[in-house]
Design an enzyme around this catalytic site. Structure first.
Site, mmCIF file in Angstrom:
data_model
loop_
_atom_site.group_PDB
_atom_site.id
_atom_site.type_symbol
_atom_site.label_atom_id
_atom_site.label_comp_id
_atom_site.label_asym_id
_atom_site.label_seq_id
_atom_site.Cartn_x
_atom_site.Cartn_y
_atom_site.Cartn_z
ATOM 1 N N ASP A 1 0.803 -1.220 0.000
ATOM 2 C CA ASP A 1 0.000 0.000 0.000
ATOM 3 C C ASP A 1 0.835 1.267 0.000
ATOM 4 O O ASP A 1 0.287 2.376 0.109
ATOM 5 C CB ASP A 1 -0.949 0.005 1.207
ATOM 6 C CG ASP A 1 -2.123 -0.936 1.007
ATOM 7 O OD1 ASP A 1 -2.609 -1.022 -0.139
ATOM 8 O OD2 ASP A 1 -2.539 -1.592 1.977
ATOM 9 N N ASP B 1 -6.062 -4.971 -5.028
ATOM 10 C CA ASP B 1 -5.782 -3.589 -4.649
ATOM 11 C C ASP B 1 -4.431 -3.099 -5.170
ATOM 12 O O ASP B 1 -4.256 -1.900 -5.444
ATOM 13 C CB ASP B 1 -5.781 -3.438 -3.125
ATOM 14 C CG ASP B 1 -6.904 -4.183 -2.424
ATOM 15 O OD1 ASP B 1 -7.266 -5.290 -2.870
ATOM 16 O OD2 ASP B 1 -7.388 -3.681 -1.393
#
Length: 396
Positions: free
Chosen positions: A109, A176
């Protein structure tokens, strides 16, 4: 008079028709006003998830969503030039330094965290420190590349709180991460070092091969043998079932592949984005906002996920910008439909008690986090509104 308004508030499509976008302009202005209004309340904190009273619970220092408030502030600065937004965004820089100082905090992330903070700062202000922090984050993301499997490892075996989940995360990629590749592409553009670009391209190809199913749906996660890199199986973490289609994962990949196509000119990435978006459109049917998983059974609660709708809208507008004629008009119409659904059913910008922009987000249904405000939904809502109005300068 209507023609005059269309010329001011409209966007001319490739097909020659004018889309009426005054509703989106007014909504974007309300988003800016909301950011101004809650600034003294939010301060240096960063929203994590909404409370029932429409205020925020806030992030700890290493949360993956820590950058979405920053991203909104940088968008607001771009739109207004107001120093209040610059100061509020830049004052968050120490949070991102802390991430780089803690190896357990650095995972896939980093793209979310640093594209919407330090990269945005560099692109907006040419800050050398912001550029340095962004490049350090890109190097840490590149270090997660698994050569044998040609993928970026998702989560870490040990959390920032000391918990261990090594067996679960080993060899695992997730949908993601497609959205995080932008940090690597940016680092390649800045440095010319091919490793950044090559890892991003390889991960995108692996995702296309193993997470995108032949029918245009997608897995949330996929597991590889950690030694040989051989593909093992698709699974879910936040979706309804391993073979179902989690709507936010589908949206991450629509935006991610569209963004890859925009950055690299890769026609295959654009084709994948088209397929994913067309499938999501079909699965939505007449729903104004995506359900949290497109394959739930009749006895499963059909929670809506406004964040999936916002992410997908932003991605669909990218697809529209990369196509022409009737096809561009088709994708613009789908993007408009998604925005209209959000404005009709989830918009909080007309509610003075709300600290966020969108209601009815589904953070993690299996964990009980449903029907709430989400900072990533809010960020992508602003991005989608801006893309609907023809803005093209973003931080991805």
């Amino acid at each position: 008079m209507r023609a005059q308004l269309d010329s001011y508030f409209g966007v001319l499509t490739e097909a020659g028709a004018t889309r009426s976008t005054d509703r989106y302009q007014r909504a974007l202005e309300r988003c800016l006003e909301r950011l101004r209004d809650v600034m003294p309340i939010v301060g240096l904190r960063n929203p994590k998830i909404g409370r029932p009273d429409l205020t925020w619970n806030y992030c700890g220092p290493f949360d993956w969503v820590v950058s979405f408030q920053s991203g909104q502030l940088w968008l607001a600065l771009q739109l207004t030039g107001e120093p209040i937004f610059l100061n509020a965004a830049r004052a968050r820089r120490p949070i991102f330094r802390q991430i780089l100082q803690n190896r357990h905090a650095r995972d896939h992330d980093l793209g979310f965290q640093f594209s919407l903070s330090c990269v945005a700062d560099w692109l907006m202000t040419s800050s050398p420190e912001a550029r340095e922090l962004g490049l350090r984050a890109a190097e840490a993301l590149l270090a997660r590349f698994h050569e044998e499997g040609q993928y970026l490892q998702a989560w870490n075996p040990r959390t920032t709180h000391g918990g261990s989940r090594a067996e679960f995360v080993a060899g695992r990629v997730i949908a993601d991460t497609m959205q995080n590749l932008a940090l690597l592409y940016w680092a390649h553009q800045e440095t010319g070092h091919a490793d950044f670009r090559d890892a991003a391209l390889a991960h995108a190809a692996t995702t296309a091969r193993h997470l995108v199913r032949s029918d245009g749906t997608s897995y949330h996660t996929f597991v590889f043998d950690t030694v040989s890199g051989a593909p093992l199986r698709g699974e879910t973490h936040q979706g309804f079932a391993d073979e179902s289609c989690w709507s936010r994962g589908q949206a991450w990949m629509i935006h991610g592949f569209a963004q890859c196509a925009l950055t690299t000119g890769d026609k295959e990435a654009l084709d994948i984005a088209r397929r994913l978006a067309a499938k999501a459109e079909a699965l939505m049917g007449q729903d104004p906002v995506p359900v949290w998983d497109y394959c739930i059974t009749e006895d499963t609660p059909a929670y809506r996920d406004s964040s999936a709708g916002a992410i997908m809208a932003a991605g669909v507008y990218i697809i529209a910008s990369l196509t022409t004629g009737a096809e561009a008009a088709r994708w613009n119409a789908f993007g408009d439909r998604l925005l209209d659904g959000l404005l009709t059913t989830c918009d909080l910008t007309t509610n003075p008690a709300a600290h966020g922009l969108l209601d009815h987000g589904a953070a993690h249904v299996k964990a009980g986090f449903t029907d709430t405000m989400l900072p990533y939904g809010d960020y992508y809502f602003m991005e989608a509104l801006m893309r609907s109005l023809g803005h093209t300068q973003f931080f991805w």
